[in-house]
Scaffold this motif. Sequence first.
Motif, short mmCIF file in Angstrom:
data_model
loop_
_atom_site.label_atom_id
_atom_site.label_comp_id
_atom_site.label_asym_id
_atom_site.label_seq_id
_atom_site.Cartn_x
_atom_site.Cartn_y
_atom_site.Cartn_z
N PRO A 31 0.83 -1.21 0.00
CA PRO A 31 0.00 0.00 0.00
C PRO A 31 0.87 1.26 0.00
O PRO A 31 1.99 1.25 0.51
N SER A 32 0.36 2.33 -0.59
CA SER A 32 1.14 3.55 -0.73
C SER A 32 1.56 4.15 0.60
O SER A 32 2.54 4.89 0.67
N HIS A 33 0.82 3.84 1.67
CA HIS A 33 1.15 4.37 2.99
C HIS A 33 2.02 3.42 3.80
O HIS A 33 2.38 3.72 4.95
N ASP A 34 2.36 2.28 3.23
CA ASP A 34 3.19 1.30 3.92
C ASP A 34 4.58 1.90 4.14
O ASP A 34 5.13 2.56 3.26
N PRO A 35 5.19 1.68 5.33
CA PRO A 35 6.52 2.25 5.59
C PRO A 35 7.56 1.88 4.54
O PRO A 35 8.41 2.71 4.18
N ALA A 36 7.52 0.64 4.03
CA ALA A 36 8.49 0.23 3.03
C ALA A 36 8.33 1.02 1.74
O ALA A 36 9.31 1.36 1.07
N THR A 37 7.09 1.31 1.38
CA THR A 37 6.83 2.09 0.17
C THR A 37 7.19 3.56 0.39
O THR A 37 7.76 4.20 -0.50
N LEU A 38 6.87 4.09 1.55
CA LEU A 38 7.23 5.47 1.86
C LEU A 38 8.75 5.65 1.87
O LEU A 38 9.26 6.71 1.49
N PHE A 39 9.47 4.60 2.30
CA PHE A 39 10.93 4.66 2.28
C PHE A 39 11.43 4.84 0.85
O PHE A 39 12.32 5.67 0.58
N ILE A 40 10.88 4.07 -0.08
CA ILE A 40 11.31 4.18 -1.47
C ILE A 40 10.97 5.55 -2.03
O ILE A 40 11.77 6.16 -2.77
N ARG A 41 9.81 6.09 -1.68
CA ARG A 41 9.46 7.43 -2.14
C ARG A 41 10.48 8.45 -1.65
O ARG A 41 10.93 9.32 -2.41
N SER A 42 10.88 8.33 -0.40
CA SER A 42 11.83 9.30 0.16
C SER A 42 13.19 9.17 -0.51
O SER A 42 13.85 10.18 -0.78
N ARG A 43 13.62 7.95 -0.80
CA ARG A 43 14.92 7.75 -1.46
C ARG A 43 14.86 8.21 -2.91
O ARG A 43 15.83 8.78 -3.43
N CYS A 44 13.75 7.98 -3.56
CA CYS A 44 13.62 8.39 -4.96
C CYS A 44 13.61 9.91 -5.10
O CYS A 44 13.95 10.43 -6.17
N ASN A 45 13.25 10.61 -4.06
CA ASN A 45 13.29 12.07 -4.10
C ASN A 45 14.72 12.60 -4.20
O ASN A 45 14.92 13.80 -4.48
N LEU A 46 15.71 11.74 -4.00
CA LEU A 46 17.10 12.12 -4.16
C LEU A 46 17.56 12.03 -5.61
O LEU A 46 18.67 12.47 -5.94
N THR A 47 16.75 11.47 -6.47
CA THR A 47 17.15 11.22 -7.85
C THR A 47 16.66 12.34 -8.77
O THR A 47 15.83 13.17 -8.40
N ARG A 48 17.15 12.32 -10.01
CA ARG A 48 16.77 13.34 -10.99
C ARG A 48 15.38 13.08 -11.56
O ARG A 48 14.70 14.00 -11.98
N TYR A 49 14.98 11.82 -11.57
CA TYR A 49 13.68 11.45 -12.13
C TYR A 49 12.90 10.67 -11.07
O TYR A 49 12.75 9.45 -11.16
N PRO A 50 12.40 11.37 -10.05
CA PRO A 50 11.80 10.67 -8.91
C PRO A 50 10.55 9.88 -9.24
O PRO A 50 10.33 8.81 -8.65
N ASP A 51 9.72 10.37 -10.17
CA ASP A 51 8.51 9.63 -10.51
C ASP A 51 8.84 8.30 -11.18
O ASP A 51 8.23 7.27 -10.88
N LEU A 52 9.79 8.33 -12.11
CA LEU A 52 10.23 7.10 -12.76
C LEU A 52 10.86 6.16 -11.74
O LEU A 52 10.62 4.94 -11.76
N CYS A 53 11.66 6.71 -10.86
CA CYS A 53 12.30 5.91 -9.81
C CYS A 53 11.25 5.19 -8.98
O CYS A 53 11.33 3.97 -8.78
N PHE A 54 10.26 5.92 -8.53
CA PHE A 54 9.24 5.31 -7.66
C PHE A 54 8.41 4.29 -8.42
O PHE A 54 8.13 3.19 -7.90
N ALA A 55 8.04 4.60 -9.66
CA ALA A 55 7.22 3.67 -10.44
C ALA A 55 7.95 2.36 -10.69
O ALA A 55 7.35 1.28 -10.67
N SER A 56 9.26 2.43 -10.93
CA SER A 56 10.01 1.22 -11.27
C SER A 56 10.46 0.43 -10.05
O SER A 56 10.68 -0.79 -10.15
N LEU A 57 10.58 1.08 -8.90
CA LEU A 57 11.14 0.40 -7.72
C LEU A 57 10.12 0.12 -6.62
O LEU A 57 10.35 -0.77 -5.80
#
Length: 214
Positions: A31-57
């Motif tokens: 689920p989008s609110h799951d801590p593991a998923t929120l962790f990936i969102r936060s890490r993907c915010n460090l990248t140049r293409y965060p939406d692609l990062c989150f969608a793929s990972l």
Amino acid sequence: MTPTTILLFFAFIFLPLASCAPPPAPPPTSPSHDPATLFIRSRCNLTRYPDLCFASLSPYAAAVDGSAPELARVAANVTLARLRGFRAHVAALRRAGAARGRAAAALRDCSEQLGDAADQMCHTHNELRGLEELVPTEVEWRVSNAQTWMSAALTNEESCSDGFNEAAAAFAYGGVGSGGSGFDVKTDICGRVRRVKQYTSNALALVNSLVSGR
């Protein structure tokens, strides 16, 4: 030869050829609110293409389980799968006779460059194994190696599109999927290069974050 070139030269001599399996099918998405998923969102915010990062990972959130090194390794493996798929596409275009003259040579060179990039991404994946079990100095060494391999992969990806930008010959394709209206190989290849570079850039950002304190 540059220091990076020398390092890669000796690495290819003394290291066995890395072998990587394609990434497994992701488990059910958390689920989008799951801590593991929120962790990936936060890490993907460090990248140049965060939406692609989150969608793929994000489909791998459960497997990553809040581990930054594991997320970087998964990102490298997902990028490797993209590179292999891209190279298979190039091989299909070559079999179909999609280009002539210098364009055909550019397509051949692109296949080789993508193969090299895939090998380099595979080495990256292997360097990132088990980082959480290592002492900090070993982690820094392994991450530095991974950064070198990934930078080399980006260079090979860029070289693929450069070859098409330099080619003066015409492109022609009338095979399956073209609708009989012809197919611009240069546009297709350069567009795919831009996309795979985004995956590689994101993976590199996640690797860089392992030693940047972020």
